[in-house]
Motif scaffolding. Structure first.
Motif, short mmCIF file in Angstrom:
data_model
loop_
_atom_site.label_atom_id
_atom_site.label_comp_id
_atom_site.label_asym_id
_atom_site.label_seq_id
_atom_site.Cartn_x
_atom_site.Cartn_y
_atom_site.Cartn_z
N LEU A 164 0.80 -1.22 0.00
CA LEU A 164 0.00 0.00 0.00
C LEU A 164 0.84 1.27 0.00
O LEU A 164 0.49 2.23 -0.67
N VAL A 165 1.93 1.30 0.75
CA VAL A 165 2.71 2.53 0.85
C VAL A 165 3.81 2.62 -0.20
O VAL A 165 4.44 3.65 -0.35
N GLY A 166 4.05 1.55 -0.93
CA GLY A 166 5.03 1.59 -2.01
C GLY A 166 6.41 1.17 -1.57
O GLY A 166 6.59 0.51 -0.56
N ALA A 167 7.38 1.59 -2.33
CA ALA A 167 8.76 1.12 -2.15
C ALA A 167 9.49 1.85 -1.04
O ALA A 167 10.61 2.28 -1.21
N GLN A 168 8.87 2.00 0.08
CA GLN A 168 9.49 2.66 1.22
C GLN A 168 9.64 1.63 2.33
O GLN A 168 8.88 1.61 3.28
N GLY A 169 10.64 0.77 2.19
CA GLY A 169 10.83 -0.36 3.10
C GLY A 169 10.88 0.02 4.56
O GLY A 169 10.23 -0.60 5.39
N VAL A 170 11.66 1.05 4.88
CA VAL A 170 11.78 1.46 6.28
C VAL A 170 10.45 1.98 6.80
O VAL A 170 10.04 1.66 7.91
N ALA B 29 -4.28 -3.14 9.91
CA ALA B 29 -3.04 -2.85 9.18
C ALA B 29 -3.33 -2.01 7.94
O ALA B 29 -2.61 -1.05 7.64
N VAL B 30 -4.38 -2.37 7.21
CA VAL B 30 -4.76 -1.62 6.01
C VAL B 30 -5.13 -0.19 6.41
O VAL B 30 -4.71 0.77 5.76
N THR B 31 -5.88 -0.03 7.47
CA THR B 31 -6.26 1.30 7.94
C THR B 31 -5.03 2.12 8.32
O THR B 31 -4.95 3.31 8.00
N THR B 32 -4.06 1.49 8.96
CA THR B 32 -2.82 2.18 9.33
C THR B 32 -2.10 2.68 8.08
O THR B 32 -1.65 3.83 8.04
N ALA B 33 -2.00 1.84 7.06
CA ALA B 33 -1.34 2.24 5.81
C ALA B 33 -2.12 3.35 5.11
O ALA B 33 -1.53 4.30 4.58
N LEU B 34 -3.44 3.23 5.11
CA LEU B 34 -4.26 4.25 4.44
C LEU B 34 -4.17 5.59 5.15
O LEU B 34 -4.18 6.64 4.52
N MET B 35 -4.05 5.56 6.47
CA MET B 35 -3.86 6.81 7.22
C MET B 35 -2.55 7.47 6.80
O MET B 35 -2.46 8.69 6.68
N GLU B 36 -1.53 6.67 6.57
CA GLU B 36 -0.24 7.19 6.10
C GLU B 36 -0.41 7.82 4.73
O GLU B 36 0.10 8.91 4.47
N LEU B 37 -1.13 7.17 3.84
CA LEU B 37 -1.35 7.72 2.51
C LEU B 37 -2.13 9.04 2.58
O LEU B 37 -1.82 9.98 1.85
N ARG B 38 -3.12 9.11 3.47
CA ARG B 38 -3.88 10.35 3.63
C ARG B 38 -2.98 11.47 4.14
O ARG B 38 -3.09 12.61 3.70
N SER B 39 -2.10 11.16 5.08
CA SER B 39 -1.22 12.19 5.62
C SER B 39 -0.24 12.67 4.56
O SER B 39 0.12 13.84 4.52
N PRO C 240 1.11 5.86 -8.60
CA PRO C 240 0.70 6.95 -7.71
C PRO C 240 -0.08 6.37 -6.52
O PRO C 240 -0.76 5.35 -6.66
N PRO C 241 0.03 6.98 -5.35
CA PRO C 241 -0.52 6.39 -4.13
C PRO C 241 -2.00 5.98 -4.19
O PRO C 241 -2.33 4.88 -3.75
N ARG C 242 -2.87 6.82 -4.71
CA ARG C 242 -4.29 6.45 -4.72
C ARG C 242 -4.56 5.31 -5.68
O ARG C 242 -5.32 4.40 -5.37
N ALA C 243 -3.93 5.33 -6.84
CA ALA C 243 -4.11 4.24 -7.80
C ALA C 243 -3.55 2.94 -7.21
O ALA C 243 -4.17 1.87 -7.33
N ARG C 244 -2.39 3.03 -6.56
CA ARG C 244 -1.78 1.85 -5.93
C ARG C 244 -2.69 1.30 -4.83
O ARG C 244 -2.92 0.09 -4.74
N ALA C 245 -3.24 2.19 -4.01
CA ALA C 245 -4.10 1.75 -2.91
C ALA C 245 -5.33 1.02 -3.45
O ALA C 245 -5.70 -0.05 -2.96
N VAL C 246 -5.97 1.58 -4.48
CA VAL C 246 -7.16 0.94 -5.04
C VAL C 246 -6.80 -0.41 -5.65
O VAL C 246 -7.48 -1.41 -5.42
N LEU C 247 -5.69 -0.46 -6.39
CA LEU C 247 -5.26 -1.72 -7.01
C LEU C 247 -5.00 -2.79 -5.96
O LEU C 247 -5.48 -3.92 -6.07
#
Length: 196
Positions: free
Chosen positions: A55-61, A95-105, A146-153
């Motif tokens: 969900l958050v992409g290639a940001q491993g850390v 976990a999904v909600t946590t990632a989505l909150m990150e995307l919103r921020s 892009p984050p929103r497209a990635r999240a929906v996919l």
């Protein structure tokens, strides 16, 4: 007996048995048993990290940090868990909600992830000026969306959510969810086909 279920869920364990073990551990953890919660962490950390990273992409850390954050939230919310669904379902949704909150921020901050032109230039020429074929596997290609497209996919194709659920969770219209899915699939085909 607790030591027998501390290891990650084995492939040979029947789903019903794994769910029953999770329920027993979750009930103990809800009562404050840290060892039971550690067992739940070991059993589910890989799957939680996987969905967050997708969900958050290639940001491993950042995905590792969000995985820890999701488990902290789970520990805090576990006493209120009503056991109306499987623990794994509840944890996964958290976990999904946590990632989505990150995307919103991120959406409210600088928008570096939406710079598709910069991503399209990756690997186009090497230091000698020759065109290079950038071999992206599916995970890396998804991470460039892009984050929103990635999240929906990820939510639709990987997690199996319905567009209505995605729209509600991401604060968009159902039609926008469908459009983002179409966009994500198009970009993936383009990136995988153009660099394969």
């Amino acid at each position: 007996m607790l030591n027998a279920v501390i290891e990650p869920i084995a492939d040979s364990v029947a789903p019903e048995a794994a769910a029953a073990q999770d329920t027993a551990l979750a009930r103990s953890a809800a009562g404050g048993d840290m060892r039971a919660f550690e067992a739940l962490y070991r059993r589910h950390a890989g799957r939680v990290h996987g969905v967050i990273q997708r969900l958050v992409g290639a940001q491993g850390v950042r995905a590792e940090d969000l995985t820890q954050e999701a488990f902290v939230r789970a520990w805090q919310a576990l006493p209120a868990f009503r056991f109306e669904s499987a623990f794994s379902t509840w944890l996964h949704r958290l976990a999904v909600t946590t990632a989505l909150m990150e995307l919103r921020s991120r959406r409210s901050g600088p928008r570096f992830d939406d710079d598709e032109d910069a991503l399209d230039d990756l690997g186009m020429a090497d230091s000698a000026g020759h065109g290079t074929a950038l071999s992206l596997d599916l995970e890396r290609a998804v991470a460039t969306l892009p984050p929103r497209a990635r999240a929906v996919l990820v939510l639709y194709d990987v997690e199996g959510w319905k567009h209505e659920e995605i729209a509600t969770e991401l604060g968009m219209a159902v039609g926008s969810s469908k459009a983002q899915l179409h966009r994500a699939r198009h970009l993936l085909r383009e990136r995988l086909g153009g660099h394969a």
